[in-house]
Motif scaffolding. Structure first.
Motif, PDB file in Angstrom:
ATOM      1  N   ALA A 177     -19.980  44.027 -18.157  1.00  0.00           N
ATOM      2  CA  ALA A 177     -18.728  44.790 -18.109  1.00  0.00           C
ATOM      3  C   ALA A 177     -18.075  44.829 -19.489  1.00  0.00           C
ATOM      4  CB  ALA A 177     -17.782  44.170 -17.094  1.00  0.00           C
ATOM      5  N   ARG A 211      -2.932  41.237  -8.984  1.00  0.00           N
ATOM      6  CA  ARG A 211      -4.307  40.827  -8.737  1.00  0.00           C
ATOM      7  C   ARG A 211      -5.021  40.463 -10.035  1.00  0.00           C
ATOM      8  NH1 ARG A 211      -9.293  41.946  -8.749  1.00  0.00           N
ATOM      9  NH2 ARG A 211      -9.225  44.008  -9.633  1.00  0.00           N
ATOM     10  N   SER A 252      -6.540  36.832 -11.603  1.00  0.00           N
ATOM     11  CA  SER A 252      -7.975  36.597 -11.777  1.00  0.00           C
ATOM     12  C   SER A 252      -8.385  36.476 -13.235  1.00  0.00           C
ATOM     13  CB  SER A 252      -8.756  37.720 -11.121  1.00  0.00           C
ATOM     14  OG  SER A 252      -8.433  38.940 -11.728  1.00  0.00           O
ATOM     15  N   PHE A 285      -9.112  50.475 -12.778  1.00  0.00           N
ATOM     16  CA  PHE A 285      -9.627  49.174 -13.255  1.00  0.00           C
ATOM     17  C   PHE A 285      -9.129  48.050 -12.349  1.00  0.00           C
ATOM     18  CE2 PHE A 285      -9.482  51.063 -17.749  1.00  0.00           C
ATOM     19  CZ  PHE A 285     -10.766  51.565 -17.612  1.00  0.00           C
ATOM     20  N   ALA A 286      -7.872  48.193 -11.908  1.00  0.00           N
ATOM     21  CA  ALA A 286      -7.253  47.111 -11.138  1.00  0.00           C
ATOM     22  C   ALA A 286      -7.918  46.916  -9.779  1.00  0.00           C
ATOM     23  CB  ALA A 286      -5.764  47.378 -10.963  1.00  0.00           C
ATOM     24  N   VAL A 287      -8.592  47.950  -9.275  1.00  0.00           N
ATOM     25  CA  VAL A 287      -9.278  47.785  -7.985  1.00  0.00           C
ATOM     26  C   VAL A 287     -10.798  47.723  -8.193  1.00  0.00           C
ATOM     27  CG1 VAL A 287      -7.478  48.783  -6.555  1.00  0.00           C
ATOM     28  CG2 VAL A 287      -9.175  50.277  -7.600  1.00  0.00           C
ATOM     29  N   SER A 288     -11.193  47.369  -9.407  1.00  0.00           N
ATOM     30  CA  SER A 288     -12.620  47.157  -9.694  1.00  0.00           C
ATOM     31  C   SER A 288     -12.843  45.653  -9.877  1.00  0.00           C
ATOM     32  CB  SER A 288     -12.999  47.905 -10.974  1.00  0.00           C
ATOM     33  OG  SER A 288     -12.571  47.174 -12.093  1.00  0.00           O
ATOM     34  N   PRO A 289     -14.086  45.222  -9.940  1.00  0.00           N
ATOM     35  CA  PRO A 289     -14.309  43.772 -10.129  1.00  0.00           C
ATOM     36  C   PRO A 289     -14.001  43.300 -11.552  1.00  0.00           C
ATOM     37  CG  PRO A 289     -16.294  44.901  -9.324  1.00  0.00           C
ATOM     38  CD  PRO A 289     -15.338  45.944  -9.717  1.00  0.00           C
ATOM     39  N   MET A 290     -13.670  44.229 -12.451  1.00  0.00           N
ATOM     40  CA  MET A 290     -13.398  43.818 -13.833  1.00  0.00           C
ATOM     41  C   MET A 290     -12.126  42.972 -13.904  1.00  0.00           C
ATOM     42  SD  MET A 290     -13.241  46.008 -17.341  1.00  0.00           S
ATOM     43  CE  MET A 290     -11.923  47.063 -16.849  1.00  0.00           C
ATOM     44  N   LYS A 291     -12.218  41.856 -14.645  1.00  0.00           N
ATOM     45  CA  LYS A 291     -11.053  40.990 -14.797  1.00  0.00           C
ATOM     46  C   LYS A 291     -10.176  41.493 -15.937  1.00  0.00           C
ATOM     47  CE  LYS A 291     -13.481  36.876 -13.258  1.00  0.00           C
ATOM     48  NZ  LYS A 291     -13.992  35.566 -13.632  1.00  0.00           N
TER      49      LYS A 291
END
Lengths: 282, 335
Positions: free
Chosen positions: B3, B330, B334, B179-185
């Protein structure tokens, strides 16, 4: 399964709730429709469910995990399509999907295959800035599907689409449910909800005014009617009977020469109007 | 890791497709070229002298080794040239004698010194005697130093500004939500921007170093860029925090660009005793590090201070950015 229980949200912090006492469940393989006019609080609920807004009151659970404790890896299983198509305008459609796909730790769908499904294959190498609103909407939907999500959130997925494309998108959404995804769909298009959703909830002024399957809602709140089109003095006329008025209908049919007779179910829009006292285009 | 890498690749792709960023990236190099055009001439030291054709060729050869010689056809031309506004003396040869021609408004000892100079050159046989030199000033002139510092500060600033503009664009188009609802931190997002900005700053600084003839220091300037990572990050996230479209971004740039240039530089005009007030400012240490490099002094301490003082400021700016934008709970959970 997603379980939402007694959720409230207050943006102002002064007790003016944007949404209040919201409870429902989204089952795997089912499509849950959240219907309401603009400003009713649909997006607030979606944002609470996806963790974009902090949960102030109530509970939201994904299986046994509360939304507040979801790790970032959990979002490998989530797909979200926003009402406003939010894509990189200077990247091509293909590049947009390829970049987003790379963020996931799980295997994803090949971007070109997905672009073909949403009717964007020919525009795959055009910059998204050159797309029409409908094309961007389809690209946003494709992005939401790229990771084969178990939990899919769709905000007005057919907004701005022509009827043929909208039908194609509806089919695509249905496929996701058949593959086991729990789908949360927010819209103010009653036809879309009627044709797709297993359960619908009417959201009005931040509260759920009614919730059931579309068939049950129609049975509970709708008036089924029969339209009789007949000829009188050389002109075509129409008379409507409630299904319960069967004797009056029979008597009427003996008096006139009917041209055509057809029954009509109450639409969800009419039911929404009846339940809330207001229309959807507020 | 994947990522992070694709995010960095995305940053560079977006940057190269944004006309404003491309022009901004060229700015420090153009400034360095202008600097060379101006200071390159000023830094050359030579004695100007005009001779006519009567002066023996042998003497002309000897004089040209130590003076910037200009030749004219005859005595009349020589006199006209000497009378011109710039300060130049003329030399002619007649009746076996050298004739020194001056305008007449020179300092009293100018003629004596010039005669001695010409005599010395004429007396030298095959070669001009070797000589040693001594710098009378330990540092280059302040204007030279400050101009150079400005160029390198700009090079570092542009890296952050370009990535900040990418971020503003993402904010304007609602991409932060995606981005905020993707697995990216959040950390991945921030680090991708920081590394890309630092790489740009390092590249830009190294190019400027090459243009101004300090190729041997190009790597050191890149190290300054690396140690400025959090200062660059402050620029990125200040822009993203305060601007939600390109027009607003230009406005924010107009404020932070002079701020980031002037704060450190102002120390040059402040008595040494007052410098303590600057110690908490990373921009001061950034200025000191660049100035030290220009003067070929040790930079280790300044770079360490730059890195350490910029970290808390950077965290403050990122915190502000998170509050200001859609990057809500979120992602901050994380990190």
């Amino acid at each position: 399964m997603i379980r939402v229980s007694r959720v409230y949200h207050d943006y102002s912090g002064k007790g003016q709730y944007a949404v209040a006492d919201i409870s429902f469940t989204v089952e795997p393989g089912k499509i849950f429709g959240f219907l309401g006019p603009s400003g009713a609080g649909k997006s607030t609920v979606q944002n609470l469910m996806t963790g974009l807004l902090p949960l102030q009151q109530g509970e939201i659970y994904y299986e046994d995990t509360p939304v507040q404790a979801l790790p970032s890896q959990f979002f490998n299983q989530v797909g979200v399509s926003f009402e406003q198509p939010n894509v990189f305008p200077t990247l091509t459609g293909y590049e947009n999907l390829r970049y987003y796909a790379a963020l996931f730790a799980l295997p994803t769908i090949e971007p070109m295959r997905l672009l073909e499904r949403v009717g964007l294959r020919d525009a795959a190498h055009k910059k998204a800035a050159e797309y029409s609103k409908g094309m961007r909407q389809r690209l946003t939907l494709a992005r939401a599907l790229i990771n084969r999500p178990r939990y899919l959130f769709l905000d007005e997925p057919t907004s701005g689409l022509d009827p043929a494309t909208a039908a194609e998108i509806r089919e695509l959404i249905r496929e996701q449910a058949q593959n086991g995804a729990a789908i949360f769909l927010t819209t103010h298009h009653m036809e879309l909800a009627d044709s797709l959703c297993d359960t619908v909830a009417f959201l009005f002024e931040g509260r759920i005014a009614a919730m059931d399957t579309p068939e049950n809602l129609k049975r509970l709140y709708g008036k089924r009617q029969v339209h009789v089109v007949y000829a009188e003095q050389g002109e075509e006329r129409t008379r409507t009977f409630a299904l319960e008025e069967r004797h009056a209908l029979a008597a009427f049919l003996e008096q006139v020469e009917p041209i055509k007779i057809h029954s009509q179910e109450a639409s969800l829009e009419a039911i929404f109007l009846r339940v809330t006292g207001k229309g959807l285009t507020l | 890791m994947k990522a992070l890498l694709v995010s960095m690749q995305r940053e560079f792709t977006l940057l190269l497709r944004n006309g404003i960023s491309v022009y901004m990236l060229l700015a420090p190099a153009i400034l360095a070229l202008i600097f060379m055009a101006v200071f390159g001439t000023l830094q050359n030291v030579a004695l100007p002298l005009v001779v006519d054709h009567s002066v023996p060729a042998e003497l002309v050869g000897q004089l040209s080794s130590v003076a910037q010689l200009e030749q004219v056809a005859d005595l009349a031309s020589l006199q006209r040239r000497v009378a011109a506004p710039d300060a130049v003396a003329g030399l002619s040869f007649s009746d076996q004698q050298l004739l020194l021609i001056v305008e007449g408004n020179e300092p009293a000892d100018f003629i004596d010194e010039m005669q001695a100079f010409v005599r010395a050159a004429a007396a030298a046989e095959d070669t001009i005697p070797t000589y040693s030199s001594e710098r009378i000033s330990a540092r280059p002139p302040l204007v030279y130093e400050l101009s150079l510092v400005c160029i390198f500060l700009l090079a570092l600033f542009i890296g952050g500004a370009c990535l900040g503009l990418n971020g503003v664009n993402e904010r304007e188009h609602g991409l932060l939500l995606a981005f905020a609802v993707s697995p990216m931190k959040l950390a991945t997002y921030v680090v991708a921007k920081l590394i890309a900005a630092v790489l740009l700053g390092a590249l830009s600084s190294a190019v400027c170093a090459l243009i101004i003839g300090r190729a041997e220091q190009a790597l050191l300037f890149a190290v300054v860029a690396a140690c400025s990572i959090f200062v660059t990050g402050m620029i990125v996230f200040l822009l993203m925090g305060f601007a939600n479209n390109d027009v607003a971004a230009i406005g924010v740039l107009k404020i932070i660009m002079p701020l980031f240039s002037v704060v450190g530089l102002s120390a040059a005009f402040v008595p040494e005793a007052w410098h303590r007030l600057y110690y908490v400012l990373p921009l001061y240490w950034q200025y000191r590090a660049i100035a030290a490099l220009i003067n070929s002094s040790p930079v280790g301490f300044f770079l360490t201070m730059l890195f350490l003082t910029s970290l808390p400021w950077f965290l403050l700016v990122v915190w502000r950015f998170i509050k200001q934008t859609e990057f809500r709970r979120r992602l901050t959970n994380s990190i």
